[in-house]
Structure formats: C-alpha cells, structure tokens
Design a protein around this motif. Structure first.
Motif, short mmCIF file in Angstrom:
data_model
loop_
_atom_site.label_atom_id
_atom_site.label_comp_id
_atom_site.label_asym_id
_atom_site.label_seq_id
_atom_site.Cartn_x
_atom_site.Cartn_y
_atom_site.Cartn_z
N ALA A 68 0.83 -1.21 0.00
CA ALA A 68 0.00 0.00 0.00
C ALA A 68 0.87 1.26 0.00
O ALA A 68 0.57 2.24 -0.69
CB ALA A 68 -0.93 -0.01 1.21
N GLY A 69 1.95 1.22 0.77
CA GLY A 69 2.85 2.36 0.79
C GLY A 69 3.52 2.60 -0.55
O GLY A 69 3.65 3.74 -1.00
N ALA A 70 3.94 1.51 -1.22
CA ALA A 70 4.58 1.65 -2.53
C ALA A 70 3.62 2.21 -3.57
O ALA A 70 3.97 3.09 -4.36
CB ALA A 70 5.12 0.28 -2.97
N CYS A 71 2.38 1.69 -3.56
CA CYS A 71 1.38 2.20 -4.50
C CYS A 71 1.03 3.65 -4.21
O CYS A 71 0.87 4.46 -5.13
CB CYS A 71 0.12 1.33 -4.44
SG CYS A 71 0.34 -0.35 -5.07
N GLY A 72 0.92 3.97 -2.93
CA GLY A 72 0.65 5.36 -2.55
C GLY A 72 1.78 6.29 -2.96
O GLY A 72 1.56 7.42 -3.40
#
Length: 239
Positions: A68-72
């Motif tokens: 989720a952090g990478a996509c964000g």
C-alpha cells in the motif's frame, strides 16, 4: 508486552527514518502545498510505512503495508488531478493506466493476498481482503487536513489493542509524527495514509471472525461509495 514492543518499535523506526529523510535536500516531487498555502514535505509517509511494517513483525500485514505504501508513493510522485474510481476506470477504458488505477489495483491485489494468508476459509479470505483494502482507502479519504488521518488511525486501531498486538504498530508509527503533522511541518500523503489504513485493516481482519469481518466490510464499502460521490461532486460542481 507484545503490544508495547510493537508500539515502541514502530515509533522508533518511524521517527528515525523521518528525521533522516527531512534532512535531505528538498525535492519537488515530495513537496506539497497544503490547505494554508504552505509548502510541506511528504517524508512522514515513507517513515510510517517502514515503521509500521517493522512493528507489524513481518507476515501478511507487513506485506499489505509495504504494498500500500509503494502504490501510494507512486501516486504521490506520478499522480494528477483526477479523483475517484470513475475517473480512473474511464481512463483505463481509454487505454490509459493512471497512477490512481495502479494504486487501486495494486492495493486491492495485495489486500486480497494478505486476507488469504490471514484467514482459512474462502469467504473469510475475501472479506479480510475487502477490510484491508477498504481501511486503506478510508484513511486516505479522511486525509484532507493536518492530523486527520493520524487521529483516525488512532481511533480506529485503539479497540484492536484489546485483541492483540497488530493494532499497536500503526498507532506507534502515527504517534511518532503526529505532532509534526498537526504542526503542518509534514504530511502523510497517499504513501502514509494508505499504508496506515492497510495496517489498521490487517489488525481488524486478524482479530475478527466472519460476522465482524462482514460488518466492517459493509461499512467500508459504504464509506467508499460516499467518498466516490463526494469526489464526483467536487469534480462537477453545480450552480
């Protein structure tokens, strides 16, 4: 004891990473103008991602947090003005893969994988995935003013402390940067908001049976529908 250790580790890693990142030369890609017209760095986002993942101790929740952090982060760097599922779906139909679509598909897939690893029965796996993805979306949805996402995480995760340690990690990460967020010295951005939300969703999924999962899933889907309508109304103002 495990709760305290998770809280402390997440907070320590988050603060350490944040202090290191904010001393780097300013990068326009990681700077935003906030509601008050101030230029604010997004370094709290990567910091809470790493802190929350560390406090989660690895496993399905850490996987969801990192994804989720990478996509964000991709959306923070490559994002444009388009908001809402409809806008990104329309772009996909036209053959354009927007940063929002990458975020939607990436977080959705990672959430389903995390849900599958957290639960044993097929229905529970799907419900857990919906809860993880829905929580990530919800925290990002409320991140419209300083501190709101962080305070939402604390409120959503606190009941989970009664069920075990997973909820302590996002709380510790938030606590490490909340004062800076409220003081308008940093922002979580999509990077931090989605990652923290995924961690909260993971804690909810780990601590609930099918009935609890279903209730949370319904509430999160309703919140997503409301958010989509709000985004559409902002994009097409009346009058």
């Amino acid at each position: 004891m495990r709760r305290l250790a998770a809280f402390g580790l997440a907070g320590a890693v988050t603060r350490g990473v944040y202090e290191g990142l904010r001393r780097l030369p300013r990068d326009a890609r990681w700077t935003r103008t906030n509601h008050a017209g101030r230029d604010v760095g997004l370094w709290a986002g990567p910091a809470v991602v790493l802190g929350t993942a560390a406090g989660s101790g690895g496993g399905p929740v850490a996987l969801a947090v990192l994804a989720a952090g990478a996509c964000g982060a991709y959306d923070d760097v490559k994002g444009d003005h388009r908001r809402g599922f409809r806008a990104h779906s329309a772009a996909l139909r036209d053959g354009e893969v927007t940063s929002g679509a990458v975020k939607l598909l990436g977080i959705g897939a990672a959430s389903l994988v995390a849900g599958a690893l957290l639960k044993e029965r097929p229905v529970d796996k799907v419900l857990a995935g919906v809860v993880v993805a829905g929580s990530a979306h919800l925290v990002n949805l409320v991140d419209v003013r300083p501190g709101r996402a962080g305070l939402a995480v604390l409120a959503l995760a606190a009941p989970g402390l009664l069920r075990g340690a997973p909820a302590a990690a996002p709380m510790g990460a938030v606590a490490a940067v909340l004062a800076d967020d409220l003081g308008e010295r940093t922002m979580l951005g999509d990077t931090g908001a989605h990652a923290l939300g995924a961690a909260v969703g993971g804690a909810i999924a780990a601590g609930n049976g099918r009935l609890g999962l279903a209730a949370h899933a319904v509430g999160l889907v309703a919140a997503a529908v409301w958010g989509e309508r709000a985004a559409s109304s902002r994009a097409h103002p009346c009058g």
